[in-house]
Design a protein around this motif. Structure first.
Motif, PDB file in Angstrom:
ATOM      1  N   SER A  43       0.797  -1.241   0.000  1.00  0.00           N
ATOM      2  CA  SER A  43       0.000   0.000   0.000  1.00  0.00           C
ATOM      3  C   SER A  43       0.823   1.281   0.000  1.00  0.00           C
ATOM      4  O   SER A  43       0.280   2.355   0.262  1.00  0.00           O
ATOM      5  CB  SER A  43      -0.974   0.044   1.189  1.00  0.00           C
ATOM      6  OG  SER A  43      -1.784  -1.099   1.231  1.00  0.00           O
ATOM      7  N   TRP A  88      -4.756  -3.830  -6.123  1.00  0.00           N
ATOM      8  CA  TRP A  88      -4.874  -4.579  -4.875  1.00  0.00           C
ATOM      9  C   TRP A  88      -3.841  -5.683  -4.829  1.00  0.00           C
ATOM     10  O   TRP A  88      -3.175  -6.002  -5.813  1.00  0.00           O
ATOM     11  CB  TRP A  88      -6.290  -5.071  -4.626  1.00  0.00           C
ATOM     12  CG  TRP A  88      -6.840  -6.113  -5.533  1.00  0.00           C
ATOM     13  CD1 TRP A  88      -7.144  -5.989  -6.846  1.00  0.00           C
ATOM     14  CD2 TRP A  88      -7.187  -7.457  -5.167  1.00  0.00           C
ATOM     15  NE1 TRP A  88      -7.661  -7.154  -7.334  1.00  0.00           N
ATOM     16  CE2 TRP A  88      -7.708  -8.073  -6.326  1.00  0.00           C
ATOM     17  CE3 TRP A  88      -7.125  -8.186  -3.981  1.00  0.00           C
ATOM     18  CZ2 TRP A  88      -8.159  -9.393  -6.329  1.00  0.00           C
ATOM     19  CZ3 TRP A  88      -7.576  -9.501  -3.987  1.00  0.00           C
ATOM     20  CH2 TRP A  88      -8.095 -10.087  -5.147  1.00  0.00           C
ATOM     21  N   THR A  89      -3.718  -6.272  -3.633  1.00  0.00           N
ATOM     22  CA  THR A  89      -2.529  -7.027  -3.259  1.00  0.00           C
ATOM     23  C   THR A  89      -2.348  -8.340  -3.997  1.00  0.00           C
ATOM     24  O   THR A  89      -1.243  -8.641  -4.478  1.00  0.00           O
ATOM     25  CB  THR A  89      -2.562  -7.293  -1.736  1.00  0.00           C
ATOM     26  OG1 THR A  89      -2.639  -6.041  -1.062  1.00  0.00           O
ATOM     27  CG2 THR A  89      -1.347  -8.061  -1.274  1.00  0.00           C
ATOM     28  N   HIS A 219      -0.286  -0.854   5.217  1.00  0.00           N
ATOM     29  CA  HIS A 219      -1.687  -1.137   4.882  1.00  0.00           C
ATOM     30  C   HIS A 219      -2.570  -0.736   6.065  1.00  0.00           C
ATOM     31  O   HIS A 219      -2.181  -0.854   7.216  1.00  0.00           O
ATOM     32  CB  HIS A 219      -1.820  -2.638   4.594  1.00  0.00           C
ATOM     33  CG  HIS A 219      -3.118  -3.064   3.989  1.00  0.00           C
ATOM     34  ND1 HIS A 219      -4.308  -3.052   4.690  1.00  0.00           N
ATOM     35  CD2 HIS A 219      -3.415  -3.544   2.763  1.00  0.00           C
ATOM     36  CE1 HIS A 219      -5.272  -3.505   3.909  1.00  0.00           C
ATOM     37  NE2 HIS A 219      -4.763  -3.812   2.728  1.00  0.00           N
ATOM     38  N   HIS A 245     -10.918   1.904   5.348  1.00  0.00           N
ATOM     39  CA  HIS A 245     -11.530   1.541   4.069  1.00  0.00           C
ATOM     40  C   HIS A 245     -13.033   1.791   4.042  1.00  0.00           C
ATOM     41  O   HIS A 245     -13.655   1.686   2.983  1.00  0.00           O
ATOM     42  CB  HIS A 245     -11.225   0.082   3.731  1.00  0.00           C
ATOM     43  CG  HIS A 245     -11.844  -0.914   4.658  1.00  0.00           C
ATOM     44  ND1 HIS A 245     -11.464  -1.035   5.972  1.00  0.00           N
ATOM     45  CD2 HIS A 245     -12.809  -1.851   4.460  1.00  0.00           C
ATOM     46  CE1 HIS A 245     -12.162  -2.002   6.545  1.00  0.00           C
ATOM     47  NE2 HIS A 245     -12.985  -2.511   5.651  1.00  0.00           N
ATOM     48  N   HIS A 311      -8.245   1.113  -1.351  1.00  0.00           N
ATOM     49  CA  HIS A 311      -7.779   0.667  -2.664  1.00  0.00           C
ATOM     50  C   HIS A 311      -8.704  -0.452  -3.152  1.00  0.00           C
ATOM     51  O   HIS A 311      -9.681  -0.793  -2.501  1.00  0.00           O
ATOM     52  CB  HIS A 311      -6.314   0.191  -2.599  1.00  0.00           C
ATOM     53  CG  HIS A 311      -6.034  -0.836  -1.546  1.00  0.00           C
ATOM     54  ND1 HIS A 311      -5.656  -0.497  -0.259  1.00  0.00           N
ATOM     55  CD2 HIS A 311      -6.093  -2.191  -1.562  1.00  0.00           C
ATOM     56  CE1 HIS A 311      -5.478  -1.589   0.453  1.00  0.00           C
ATOM     57  NE2 HIS A 311      -5.754  -2.635  -0.310  1.00  0.00           N
ATOM     58  N   ARG A 312      -8.401  -1.002  -4.306  1.00  0.00           N
ATOM     59  CA  ARG A 312      -9.231  -1.997  -5.000  1.00  0.00           C
ATOM     60  C   ARG A 312     -10.604  -1.442  -5.361  1.00  0.00           C
ATOM     61  O   ARG A 312     -11.614  -2.144  -5.315  1.00  0.00           O
ATOM     62  CB  ARG A 312      -9.386  -3.278  -4.177  1.00  0.00           C
ATOM     63  CG  ARG A 312      -9.664  -4.478  -5.082  1.00  0.00           C
ATOM     64  CD  ARG A 312     -10.280  -5.643  -4.356  1.00  0.00           C
ATOM     65  NE  ARG A 312     -10.654  -6.697  -5.309  1.00  0.00           N
ATOM     66  CZ  ARG A 312     -11.496  -7.675  -5.058  1.00  0.00           C
ATOM     67  NH1 ARG A 312     -12.065  -7.775  -3.875  1.00  0.00           N
ATOM     68  NH2 ARG A 312     -11.777  -8.571  -5.982  1.00  0.00           N
ATOM     69  N   TYR A 488     -12.360  -7.065   1.373  1.00  0.00           N
ATOM     70  CA  TYR A 488     -12.166  -7.643   0.047  1.00  0.00           C
ATOM     71  C   TYR A 488     -13.331  -8.537  -0.377  1.00  0.00           C
ATOM     72  O   TYR A 488     -13.510  -8.805  -1.553  1.00  0.00           O
ATOM     73  CB  TYR A 488     -10.875  -8.461   0.010  1.00  0.00           C
ATOM     74  CG  TYR A 488      -9.622  -7.625   0.036  1.00  0.00           C
ATOM     75  CD1 TYR A 488      -9.198  -6.939  -1.098  1.00  0.00           C
ATOM     76  CD2 TYR A 488      -8.871  -7.504   1.192  1.00  0.00           C
ATOM     77  CE1 TYR A 488      -8.053  -6.171  -1.079  1.00  0.00           C
ATOM     78  CE2 TYR A 488      -7.724  -6.739   1.220  1.00  0.00           C
ATOM     79  CZ  TYR A 488      -7.324  -6.072   0.089  1.00  0.00           C
ATOM     80  OH  TYR A 488      -6.187  -5.303   0.113  1.00  0.00           O
TER      81      TYR A 488
END
Length: 506
Positions: A43, A88-89, A219, A245, A311-312, A488
């Protein structure tokens, strides 16, 4: 006296002229295979690293990354325009370790696992006689996905999440979610340093070594150690740091946003100190081999630039642009900055080339960057980018070039074209018409859009089913709970998605 991590080992200085000459010619690898260390800082935005010009809005006098700036960027090569394959990761790390874009390695969404025919960096190094070691600290690097392949040791540094989750595998999902939530709110960096130091103590002097460390603390959630919470002195507002998030549902005030940024910067500052400890430990070990070091990130983070936090969700620059730094004393020049567009997929072929390891696998999508380091100009690149949001049935595909970004949303078919030269913040996209609906000979937007549509198809990124992955199966309940808590996945006991659909940007 402890060896100075700023200075190469004496034997490296003695042969530095020979190695530099080799790099200036064919960039041949050194005669003695180097040790190789790849560090991924989850991140980490490129524009929050001091060497990339970052200044904190609340502490402009304090660098977030003094050790990365001094020990890596100033001693090696910095790529100013490095781009991830996604935001994303999981898929980004598969690209990092395989040299393949998301379309070609096939891991685009949960619960897909790395296919058996996708070779990873540790497998290449192990085949070449290297001892291999990896350490992970976040759920998307769990061995379930196949990231342990090729590693002699793949250490769990997730603050006990891995082993504890196995113990609770049959427990109430709420207990598992509580466990994973706790894993987001602990400090894992010291565990990674300790695992690295243990590995150093076990290394044989005559065996080359490849190591991979996944740092997780940058993160969210943001609960930095107090001694690193230096970037917002005098803050008197409400305590923040948890559930970052979820901010997209209730955006913070300007003052709160600055506090969130300061907490993020504090986590970066703490992780940067761990990097210094790693390099000091390496210098103290007095290894006979040189160290080839790469530091990068898998993706960045959004702080409301396009109405989202985390993110994502999108493919904007704040989540795509990542730091990429290489240091190899006596082989790579110190203080070199490269402006050319490069990809996270370039890391694997570059490390293999510099280490002199032949990859017995189909060609990678990434490019060996040693030609750029020698000063040879690369041709124009069009890098594929992709984001799959299975919970919403949404896929975003695109291309990133030196000056433009083009994306297509599916199934809506919405198209966006950004001129990054005049609009680096991506605030004013144009929306190219569909092919046949405009006149490419008279409408510049239609002409440019038509070229990108053709290029997207040429890259094989048109919407299609992802390749079959190697026995994806259901996610283990412990891992599913971890990914739910991180945002997620939608909770298994809820019909609601894990978050709202990303807002359209006009």
């Amino acid at each position: 006296m402890r060896p100075d991590p700023d200075r190469p080992a004496p034997r490296l200085r003695a042969r530095s002229a020979v190695l530099l000459a080799a790099c200036a010619g064919a960039c041949a690898p050194p005669a003695a295979a180097p040790d190789v260390l790849l560090i991924s800082i989850d991140s980490l935005r490129a524009d929050h690293v001091g060497a990339y010009g970052y200044q904190s809005p609340t502490r402009p006098d304090l660098s977030t990354t003094p050790n990365l700036d001094r020990l890596v960027a100033a001693q090696g090569v910095l790529f100013e325009q490095a781009i991830s394959t996604t935001s994303w990761t999981l898929p980004a790390h598969v690209s990092l370790l395989s040299g393949l874009c998301d379309q070609n390695h096939g891991v685009r969404d949960l619960p897909q696992r790395i296919p058996a025919d996708v070779a990873l960096l540790p497998e290449h190094f192990a085949a070449a006689g290297y001892r291999t070691f990896g350490a992970w600290s976040g759920p998307n690097l769990h061995p379930y996905f196949g990231f342990d392949r090729g590693f002699g040791t793949y250490a769990d540094c997730s603050q006990g999440f891995g082993s504890a989750a196995d113990t609770l595998a049959g427990a109430d999902p709420a207990a598992l979610r509580e466990l994973q939530t706790a894993s987001h709110r602990t400090v894992t960096g010291p565990l990674l340093v300790a695992a690295f130091e243990r590995e150093l103590g076990a290394l044989a002097p005559d065996q080359p070594w490849f190591g991979f460390l996944h740092f997780w603390d940058v993160h969210y959630d943001y609960l930095p150690p107090a001694e690193h919470d230096l970037f917002h002195p005098g803050y008197l507002g409400p305590p923040l740091g948890l559930d970052f998030h979820r901010l997209s549902d209730s955006p913070p005030s300007d003052a709160e946003r600055l506090r969130w940024l300061s907490l993020y910067d504090a986590e970066i500052h703490a992780t940067d100190e761990h990097i210094e400890r790693l390099l000091a430990a390496w210098a103290a070990a007095q290894r006979e081999r040189g160290l080839l070091l790469a530091v990068c990130a898998d993706h960045g983070e959004e702080f409301g630039e396009h109405l989202r936090y985390g993110h994502r969700w999108t493919l904007f620059e704040e989540v795509l642009r990542v730091p990429l730094l290489l240091r190899f004393d006596g082989v790579l020049p110190a203080g070199l900055r490269i402006k050319d567009l490069v990809s996270l997929t370039d890391v694997a072929p570059t490390l293999l080339a510099l280490a002199g390891v032949a990859a017995e696998a189909p060609a990678m999508d990434g490019q060996d960057l040693t030609a750029l380091i020698r000063g040879e100009r690369a041709g124009a690149r069009e890098l594929g980018i992709e984001l799959s949001l299975g919970a919403f049935g949404l896929t975003q595909l695109g291309l990133r070039t030196e000056g433009f970004k083009y994306t297509e949303d599916h199934p809506s078919g919405r198209r966006s074209l950004y001129d990054l030269r005049s609009d680096p913040g991506e605030q004013g996209p144009s929306h190219p018409p569909r092919l046949g609906s405009g006149r490419p000979d008279t409408d510049p937007r239609a002409a440019l859009g038509a070229r990108f549509v053709a290029a997207l198809e040429a890259h094989g990124l048109e919407l299609a089913e992802a390749r079959a992955s190697a026995g994806p199966g259901p996610l283990p309940e412990s891992l599913r709970s971890a990914l739910e808590a991180a945002g997620y996945l939608a909770p298994a006991d809820s019909a609601e998605p894990a978050g709202e659909l990303p807002p359209q940007q006009d």
